[in-house]
Design an enzyme around this catalytic site. Structure first.
Site, PDB file in Angstrom:
ATOM      1  CB  THR A 132      15.724 -44.408 -28.169  1.00 39.77           C
ATOM      2  OG1 THR A 132      17.113 -44.156 -27.894  1.00 39.77           O
ATOM      3  CG2 THR A 132      15.623 -45.213 -29.452  1.00 39.77           C
ATOM      4  NE  ARG A 144      10.176 -41.809 -21.925  1.00 39.77           N
ATOM      5  CZ  ARG A 144      11.433 -41.418 -22.074  1.00 39.77           C
ATOM      6  NH1 ARG A 144      12.054 -40.809 -21.082  1.00 39.77           N
ATOM      7  NH2 ARG A 144      12.078 -41.616 -23.204  1.00 39.77           N
ATOM      8  CG  HIS A 148      16.827 -48.215 -21.440  1.00 34.85           C
ATOM      9  ND1 HIS A 148      16.750 -47.862 -20.120  1.00 34.85           N
ATOM     10  CD2 HIS A 148      17.913 -47.574 -21.941  1.00 34.85           C
ATOM     11  CE1 HIS A 148      17.741 -47.045 -19.827  1.00 34.85           C
ATOM     12  NE2 HIS A 148      18.462 -46.854 -20.921  1.00 34.85           N
ATOM     13  CB  CYS A 158      23.262 -45.114 -21.172  1.00 36.36           C
ATOM     14  SG  CYS A 158      21.460 -45.214 -21.269  1.00 36.36           S
ATOM     15  CB  THR A 159      20.847 -46.100 -25.827  1.00 42.95           C
ATOM     16  OG1 THR A 159      20.035 -46.520 -24.714  1.00 42.95           O
ATOM     17  CG2 THR A 159      20.547 -46.990 -27.018  1.00 42.95           C
ATOM     18  CG  ASN A 206      20.656 -48.745 -18.038  1.00 42.27           C
ATOM     19  OD1 ASN A 206      20.445 -49.963 -18.095  1.00 42.27           O
ATOM     20  ND2 ASN A 206      20.098 -47.962 -17.136  1.00 42.27           N
TER      21      ASN A 206
END
Length: 482
Positions: free
Chosen positions: A347, A334, A316, A289-290, A453
């Site tokens: 990313t 995460r 994000h 998406c990015t 996104n």
């Protein structure tokens, strides 16, 4: 008559015209596979108010609002033509008609501009393309919504099946409920019924077969009447050619991944490099998406100003890959609670730019910060340019590109001074340039690029499927050079 009365009467007149446009737009779509747009915004299956709002977007052209009083005569002229499958942009037609000094009637002007979609130039209607979803997560369900939405002409994409692992006896009921209601994107636009006996969800009259399997190599899609389908893998479990090729079973001709591909898998950002596909590829990636958000504006900036180097920082929204509360995770950060923290993470979008824009020689670095919002992100592009420019020049160029340029389906633009992330939920663009936030100082430019996104990316996925299956029809009139 007071000014208030005149304003209200004008509104009622425009609302009446918009209501009159709805059946014309619907008939063109159902009978001729012609999609009517206003500056890349589809008017198919839209309400009168939605049609008026789509017109109001064009106020960014010379500061004037495009009115249905301008586009309605053009739509009437379009309806008189014997058109083949195509997309007709009333916004572009209206702009070009206003600039035309020959005194042509609307009928003659439209016939001239749409000559490429009529007569000997008319494209034959495609027989339709079967599509299978492998996985039914966030992206899978949004892609399903888009595919059902686009099924009205019966000659485009047809969602035939979804492959999932069975979660329990009431699996199909729960899958239907997740498709019907979404906490971020709202209610499904239409009706959904469940045929548990046959394992089918019927969405707006479209039967979708649910196939339960833990292993892609065990499925024979021809047993479900599926032929030459494009399979969209939205699980992210396999990202290289070997893994994704497991999907190439009877009934499947191509595989599309909704994540960055590894190795020699081509990463496609629709609008930028989808034309490089030869048609022979069996496995394709839609990148991330990015990547889809940053590559179109990077291409625009490279084409006009040249880029020496750049850094991309994405802010994000959190995703299912993160934990709700602190718990073990294979990644370093995460595992920390997504709703409670800003989480610095990596990313791959910056490195993926090279695959989509191989001619861009500038070094692009990147990083990401996950934040406690469920959808819509923003990318901050800090660019060193090859020459000096000004904010006005950059903003005017990007605004015009979003309206009439070749990337107008990918790049949107906003000048709203009070815009925040939730305003862009449901945006169909890959990226939305925030004109007011743009900073330019000599040969340095900083762009703030919003993107949904989830939904914006899903639209890019569907555009890529349309392209590789031959049901992405040309848009008329041709845009002017930006």
């Amino acid at each position: 008559m007071s000014d208030t009365d005149e304003t209200f009467n004008d509104w009622q007149h425009r609302e009446e015209l918009a209501e009159t446009m709805i059946p014309i737009i619907g008939k063109l779509y159902r009978e001729k596979d012609v999609t009517i747009l206003v500056h890349s915004r589809s008017l198919v299956s839209k309400s009168d108010i939605s049609i008026l709002k789509a017109h109001r977007f064009a106020r960014q052209i010379e500061g004037e609002e495009l009115s249905v009083t301008d586009t309605f005569p053009l739509l009437q002229a379009v309806a008189k033509l014997d058109l083949g499958p195509s997309k007709i942009d009333l916004g572009l037609l209206a702009v070009q008609y206003a600039e035309d000094q020959r005194g042509l009637s609307a009928d003659d002007f439209v016939a001239e501009k749409l000559a490429g979609a009529t007569g000997e130039n008319k494209i034959e209607r495609n027989g339709g393309q079967d599509v299978v979803l492998y996985g039914f997560g966030r992206i899978g369900r949004l892609v399903a919504r888009l595919l059902v939405e686009k099924a009205g002409s019966r000659h485009g994409l047809r969602l035939k099946a979804v492959v999932v692992r069975k979660g329990g006896e009431d699996d199909l009921i729960k899958r239907a409920s997740l498709l019907r209601r979404d906490s971020i994107h709202g209610q499904f636009a239409g009706t959904i019924t469940v045929d548990e006996k046959n394992g089918v969800i019927i969405a707006n009259g479209n039967p979708i077969q649910f196939i339960y399997s833990n292993d892609p190599t065990t499925v024979d899609y021809t047993a479900y009447g599926i032929k030459d389908a494009i399979l969209i893998d939205n699980t992210g479990k396999w990202r290289d050619r070997e893994g994704l090729s497991q999907h190439l079973r009877p009934g499947i001709k191509k595989v599309l991944l909704t994540a960055p591909g590894k190795g020699d898998v081509p990463n496609i950002v629709h609008g930028v490099n989808h034309q490089t596909l030869t048609g022979d590829e069996k496995v394709i990636s839609c990148a991330s998406c990015t990547t889809n958000a940053i590559v179109p504006p990077l291409k625009l900036m490279e084409d006009r100003f040249g880029i020496v180097r750049g850094h991309v920082e994405t802010v994000h929204s959190f995703t299912n890959d993160q934990n709700l509360l602190d718990n073990y995770h294979k990644a370093d950060r995460r595992g920390r609670s997504a709703p409670l923290n800003l989480v610095l993470t990596e990313t791959g979008a910056a490195s993926a730019v090279a695959k989509a824009l191989p001619d861009l020689k500038a070094k692009i670095t990147g990083n990401s910060i996950r934040i406690p919002t469920p959808d819509v992100s923003i990318a901050i592009l800090s660019l060193s340019l090859k020459g000096e420019t000004s904010k006005d020049e950059v903003v005017d160029y990007l605004r015009e590109a979003s309206l009439t340029g070749e990337l107008r389906r990918q790049v949107d633009f906003t000048t709203a001074r009070d815009a925040v992330s939730s305003d862009f939920i449901g945006s169909r663009a890959a990226s939305i340039i925030d004109g007011n936030a743009t900073i330019v100082d000599g040969d340095s430019a900083i762009l703030y690029v919003w993107y949904d996104n989830e939904f914006g990316y899903s639209c890019q996925v569907v555009r890529t499927v349309q392209s590789i299956s031959g049901v992405e029809y040309p848009t008329f009139p041709a845009p002017a050079a930006v």
